[in-house]
Design a protein around this motif. Structure first.
Motif, short mmCIF file in Angstrom:
data_model
loop_
_atom_site.label_atom_id
_atom_site.label_comp_id
_atom_site.label_asym_id
_atom_site.label_seq_id
_atom_site.Cartn_x
_atom_site.Cartn_y
_atom_site.Cartn_z
N THR A 17 25.24 12.64 -29.60
CA THR A 17 24.19 13.45 -29.00
C THR A 17 22.85 12.73 -29.04
OG1 THR A 17 25.31 15.51 -29.61
CG2 THR A 17 22.96 15.66 -29.11
N LEU A 64 22.93 9.96 -26.45
CA LEU A 64 22.73 10.55 -25.13
C LEU A 64 21.27 10.87 -24.91
CD1 LEU A 64 23.74 11.80 -22.47
CD2 LEU A 64 24.22 13.91 -23.75
N ARG A 65 20.62 11.43 -25.91
CA ARG A 65 19.19 11.72 -25.81
C ARG A 65 18.40 10.45 -25.53
NH1 ARG A 65 16.34 15.19 -24.15
NH2 ARG A 65 15.64 13.38 -22.98
N LEU A 124 18.86 9.17 -21.91
CA LEU A 124 18.05 9.96 -20.99
C LEU A 124 16.56 9.63 -21.13
CD1 LEU A 124 19.98 13.31 -21.44
CD2 LEU A 124 19.79 12.03 -19.29
N GLU A 159 17.10 16.46 -19.83
CA GLU A 159 17.26 17.24 -21.04
C GLU A 159 18.70 17.12 -21.50
OE1 GLU A 159 15.05 18.81 -22.83
OE2 GLU A 159 13.39 18.30 -21.50
N SER A 160 18.89 16.63 -22.72
CA SER A 160 20.25 16.30 -23.17
C SER A 160 21.18 17.50 -23.17
CB SER A 160 20.20 15.66 -24.56
OG SER A 160 19.59 16.52 -25.50
N PRO A 172 28.26 15.12 -23.57
CA PRO A 172 28.54 13.74 -24.00
C PRO A 172 30.02 13.39 -23.96
CG PRO A 172 27.81 15.09 -25.86
CD PRO A 172 27.58 15.90 -24.62
#
Length: 274
Positions: free
Chosen positions: A27, A30-31, A34, A63-64, A69
């Motif tokens: 997570t 992924l954030r 982005l 926005e994650s 994911p």
């Protein structure tokens, strides 16, 4: 994502639930991916290479919580990296008007490496906070026991006397050395932006008269160092990161080994506090 899909740390309970575990999770990565994409559009907009409305739209869409994911990871198999499906999803989320400004001129490695540096910086901030707490605790221990006599040792055998305060001061010195190395590494971790061949040519094709200015703006948006060259095939930042963390692990391991030895039943020179 279901609980069965989550990494709960059963194989590494010492790691589970720690701030660093969260900061390096899928997570978190992924954030960071982005954030890297949004920063690129903002940097281009700041230099007049994209509309400010596009920068706002991409940042708002990035926005994650809007992205899965696990789904991205599964779809990444076909292309070999997660940026390809992520860019498709982000472009769709941005919409037709501003979608063309997502990932404009970049290559997947730019985003992956930049995201990796963001994850590293954010995690190193946590490591530095832990080292600072350790430094303060060891300073107190050294001061409290500056006159507490204990045997010095040579090759594990008793030698001339020393004090536990001096040993604790030595531990503190190791922590300070680790802190300085980690801080230097953190402050030097760079953004990555070069395009497919590391030449920045794609950004020229999109209207940039000075691609190096775009690189500087990109690094500034991310709070990362500005690289002298694209480094997607020059992995010195990864080596520096590994070296700093290896030294830190060794320094803390030395303290742990000393504590284990001195607290053995047959030695019993130190014990856990009550």
């Amino acid at each position: 994502m279901t609980p069965q899909d989550s990494d709960t740390g059963l194989l590494a309970p010492g790691w589970a639930g720690s701030p660093a575990a969260s900061a390096t999770s899928d997570t978190a990565y992924l954030r960071a991916l982005l954030d890297a994409e949004a920063a690129l559009t903002r940097a281009q907009a700041a230099l007049g290479l994209a509309p400010m409305a596009a920068a706002t739209a991409v940042t708002s869409a990035a926005e994650s919580g809007r992205f899965d994911p696990r789904d991205i990871a599964v779809r990444a198999r076909s292309g070999g990296n997660p940026v390809i499906p992520l860019v498709a999803d982000l472009t769709k989320a941005v919409g037709d008007e501003h979608g063309p400004y997502v990932h404009r001129g970049a290559t997947s490695q730019d985003i992956m490496d930049t995201a990796m540096m963001l994850v590293a910086v954010r995690t190193l901030d946590l490591v530095l906070a832990d080292l600072e707490r350790g430094r303060r605790a060891l300073a107190r221990l050294a001061a409290d026991h500056r006159d507490t006599v204990m045997p010095g040792r040579t090759l594990t055998q008793h030698a001339v006397p020393t004090t536990f305060g001096l040993k604790a001061a030595g531990w503190r010195s190791l922590v300070l050395d680790a802190r300085d190395r980690v801080r230097a590494v953190r402050d030097g971790l760079p953004a990555q932006l070069g395009g497919a061949a590391g030449t920045l040519a794609a950004f020229t094709a999109y209207g940039s008269a000075d691609p190096l200015a775009l690189l500087a703006a990109y690094a500034h948006e991310l709070g990362l160092a500005e690289p002298e060259l694209p480094w997607h095939t020059l992995r010195t930042p990864i080596g520096d990161l590994a070296g700093g963390l290896a030294f830190t692990a060794g320094a803390l391991g030395k303290i742990a080994a000393d504590v284990l030895t001195l607290s053995r039943t047959e030695i019993a020179e130190i014990a856990e506090g009550t």
